[in-house]
Write an enzyme that holds these catalytic residues in place. Structure first.
Site, mmCIF file in Angstrom:
data_model
loop_
_atom_site.group_PDB
_atom_site.id
_atom_site.type_symbol
_atom_site.label_atom_id
_atom_site.label_comp_id
_atom_site.label_asym_id
_atom_site.label_seq_id
_atom_site.Cartn_x
_atom_site.Cartn_y
_atom_site.Cartn_z
ATOM 1 N N GLY A 11 -12.522 27.574 24.765
ATOM 2 C CA GLY A 11 -12.971 27.237 23.409
ATOM 3 C C GLY A 11 -12.405 25.890 22.983
ATOM 4 O O GLY A 11 -11.226 25.630 23.181
ATOM 5 N N ARG A 72 -16.700 27.811 29.635
ATOM 6 C CA ARG A 72 -15.956 28.901 30.273
ATOM 7 C C ARG A 72 -16.637 29.093 31.628
ATOM 8 O O ARG A 72 -17.856 29.131 31.708
ATOM 9 C CB ARG A 72 -16.037 30.174 29.430
ATOM 10 C CG ARG A 72 -15.547 29.961 27.985
ATOM 11 C CD ARG A 72 -15.383 31.277 27.271
ATOM 12 N NE ARG A 72 -15.296 31.118 25.825
ATOM 13 C CZ ARG A 72 -14.184 30.826 25.157
ATOM 14 N NH1 ARG A 72 -13.058 30.640 25.808
ATOM 15 N NH2 ARG A 72 -14.183 30.709 23.835
ATOM 16 N N ASP A 103 -5.212 30.196 27.592
ATOM 17 C CA ASP A 103 -4.728 31.075 28.651
ATOM 18 C C ASP A 103 -5.645 31.088 29.890
ATOM 19 O O ASP A 103 -5.173 30.950 31.025
ATOM 20 C CB ASP A 103 -4.598 32.491 28.064
ATOM 21 C CG ASP A 103 -3.773 33.395 28.955
ATOM 22 O OD1 ASP A 103 -2.572 33.132 29.100
ATOM 23 O OD2 ASP A 103 -4.344 34.340 29.517
ATOM 24 N N THR A 125 -5.828 25.403 21.800
ATOM 25 C CA THR A 125 -6.644 26.524 21.311
ATOM 26 C C THR A 125 -6.274 26.781 19.859
ATOM 27 O O THR A 125 -5.097 26.674 19.499
ATOM 28 C CB THR A 125 -6.422 27.817 22.123
ATOM 29 O OG1 THR A 125 -6.914 28.942 21.360
ATOM 30 C CG2 THR A 125 -4.958 28.096 22.431
ATOM 31 N N ASP A 127 -6.146 29.542 18.543
ATOM 32 C CA ASP A 127 -5.587 30.899 18.412
ATOM 33 C C ASP A 127 -4.062 30.952 18.299
ATOM 34 O O ASP A 127 -3.512 31.959 17.859
ATOM 35 C CB ASP A 127 -6.029 31.763 19.596
ATOM 36 C CG ASP A 127 -7.539 31.906 19.688
ATOM 37 O OD1 ASP A 127 -8.207 31.749 18.656
ATOM 38 O OD2 ASP A 127 -8.036 32.163 20.806
ATOM 39 N N ASP A 129 -2.002 31.467 20.646
ATOM 40 C CA ASP A 129 -1.666 32.712 21.361
ATOM 41 C C ASP A 129 -1.026 32.455 22.729
ATOM 42 O O ASP A 129 -1.092 33.303 23.614
ATOM 43 C CB ASP A 129 -2.932 33.567 21.539
ATOM 44 C CG ASP A 129 -4.008 32.845 22.353
ATOM 45 O OD1 ASP A 129 -3.893 31.627 22.567
ATOM 46 O OD2 ASP A 129 -4.965 33.509 22.778
ATOM 47 N N ARG A 171 -8.861 35.698 18.595
ATOM 48 C CA ARG A 171 -8.992 36.569 19.781
ATOM 49 C C ARG A 171 -8.085 37.792 19.627
ATOM 50 O O ARG A 171 -8.250 38.514 18.656
ATOM 51 C CB ARG A 171 -8.665 35.787 21.058
ATOM 52 C CG ARG A 171 -9.308 36.394 22.307
ATOM 53 C CD ARG A 171 -9.000 35.549 23.519
ATOM 54 N NE ARG A 171 -9.710 34.296 23.496
ATOM 55 C CZ ARG A 171 -10.963 34.130 23.938
ATOM 56 N NH1 ARG A 171 -11.611 35.143 24.425
ATOM 57 N NH2 ARG A 171 -11.541 32.954 23.885
HETATM 58 O O1 F6P Z 1 -10.218 31.041 21.766
HETATM 59 C C1 F6P Z 1 -10.854 30.430 20.698
HETATM 60 C C2 F6P Z 1 -11.877 31.338 20.093
HETATM 61 O O2 F6P Z 1 -12.488 30.651 19.013
HETATM 62 C C3 F6P Z 1 -11.390 32.709 19.651
HETATM 63 O O3 F6P Z 1 -10.710 32.658 18.417
HETATM 64 C C4 F6P Z 1 -12.661 33.496 19.610
HETATM 65 O O4 F6P Z 1 -12.416 34.861 19.808
HETATM 66 C C5 F6P Z 1 -13.430 32.921 20.769
HETATM 67 O O5 F6P Z 1 -12.886 31.640 21.034
HETATM 68 C C6 F6P Z 1 -14.907 32.782 20.527
HETATM 69 O O6 F6P Z 1 -15.486 32.350 21.707
HETATM 70 P P1 F6P Z 1 -16.965 31.773 21.818
HETATM 71 O O7 F6P Z 1 -16.982 30.417 21.182
HETATM 72 O O8 F6P Z 1 -17.214 31.702 23.284
HETATM 73 O O9 F6P Z 1 -17.848 32.717 21.081
#
Ligand code: F6P
Length: 319
Positions: A11, A72, A103, A125, A127, A129, A171
């Site tokens: 992300g 991803r 991560d 990120t 997050d 995290d 997340r």
């Molecule tokens: O890791 C960043 C994040 O924005 C999280 O907070 C969220 O759960 C996820 O990515 C959303 O992913 P995507 O953009 O693939 O929907």
């Protein structure tokens, strides 16, 4: 080391561009060539690689998103994908790689390290995290975006005397919710690190209402569950008119805050320093405002703990 590469993965997060800029400028400062790999690990497999110059990273420090795009990548989880990536790096003569991401991205970096290829991870990120660093690039900007949104929601919550559940990203981590809750004086904060607080939320809402409180803000981390479900449950349990706002991807965009730009510049630069002195399989981070390095192997899959004192404080202040 004379040639290094940089990619962003997972992300996107505000401040990634500032980190790319720092990597490129620091490398060029030390007379190294730098290659930008587009679309994360997928782009590495597919060979979307181009040389970056000083000017390539001009005018990006203030921009959200990532100039190198992100993705991803399932293919990189396979040995075949990793071998293809290594071939591309060899083809371009790139001797070391800076991976900016979370991560999942670090798992990719760890795989290359295990195959003997020098990699350094930079935590990017929203997050917050990642273990081994107090802050990740993008967290502060996302937090400020959330606060701005909640301030606005609070206006209408007050006018209509409603209860609001605001679902924020993160997340499986509760940092965005916790910090936003404390910064915004939320009545309750629901985070995955303290999942069984629902009854306490209801109790607090009822007590507040009995005291004459007309509106409430509840911040729910997405890792706890769906905001819509919690909104329904809260309305049912309290009989108070409840609305739900899911902030979504707005939290990932926008111009990075000063704090994120500075953090990204420091971490990006440190990553280049580590490659120059021959380190590999490391993540750079910041702890107690000091730059640190940790083995990526020890970081991936580990939990970044929330600050328990802050959680306790948020509860104490929202009696
Ligand atoms: O890791 C960043 C994040 O924005 C999280 O907070 C969220 O759960 C996820 O990515 C959303 O992913 P995507 O953009 O693939 O929907």
């Amino acid at each position: 080391m004379k040639k290094i590469g940089v990619l962003t993965s997972g992300g996107d997060a505000p401040g990634m561009n500032a980190a790319i800029r720092a990597v490129v400028r620091k490398a060029i400062f030390h007379s190294m060539d730098v290659y930008g790999i587009k679309y994360g690990f997928q782009g590495l497999i597919d060979g979307h690689i181009e040389k970056l110059e000083i000017g390539s990273v001009g005018d990006i420090i203030q921009r959200g998103g990532t100039k190198l795009y992100s993705a991803r990548c399932e293919a990189f989880k396979t040995d075949e994908g990793q071998e293809k990536a290594l071939k591309q790096l060899e083809k371009f003569g790139i001797e070391g790689l800076v991976v900016i991401g979370g991560d999942g991205s670090f798992r990719g970096a760890q795989k290359l390290t295990e195959k003997g290829y020098p990699c350094i991870g930079v935590p990017g990120t929203i997050d917050n995290d990642i273990a081994g660093t107090d802050f990740t690039i993008g967290f502060d900007t996302a937090l400020n975006t959330i606060i701005e949104a909640i301030d606005k929601i609070r206006d209408t919550a007050t006018s209509h005397e409603r209860t609001y559940v605001i679902e924020v990203m993160g997340r499986n981590a509760g940092d965005l919710a916790l910090w936003a809750g404390l910064a915004d004086g939320a009545e309750s904060i629901l985070i995955p690190e303290a999942p069984d607080e629902f009854d306490m939320v209801i109790d607090r809402l009822k007590r507040g209402h009995a005291r004459g409180k007309k509106h409430s803000i509840i911040i729910l981390a997405e890792g706890v569950g769906s905001g819509i479900d919690y909104g329904n449950r809260i309305q049912e349990a309290t009989n108070l008119e409840t609305r739900v706002t899911v902030l979504g991807h707005i939290q990932r965009g926008g111009s990075p805050t000063a704090s994120d730009r500075v953090l990204a510049s420091r971490l990006g630069s440190k990553a280049v320093d580590l490659l120059r002195i021959g380190h590999s399989g490391k993540m750079v981070g910041i702890q107690k405002n000091q730059l640190v390095e940790h083995d990526i192997m020890e970081i991936v899959g580990q939990k970044h703990d929330i600050n328990q004192d802050m959680y306790k404080l948020a509860n104490e202040l929202s009696i």
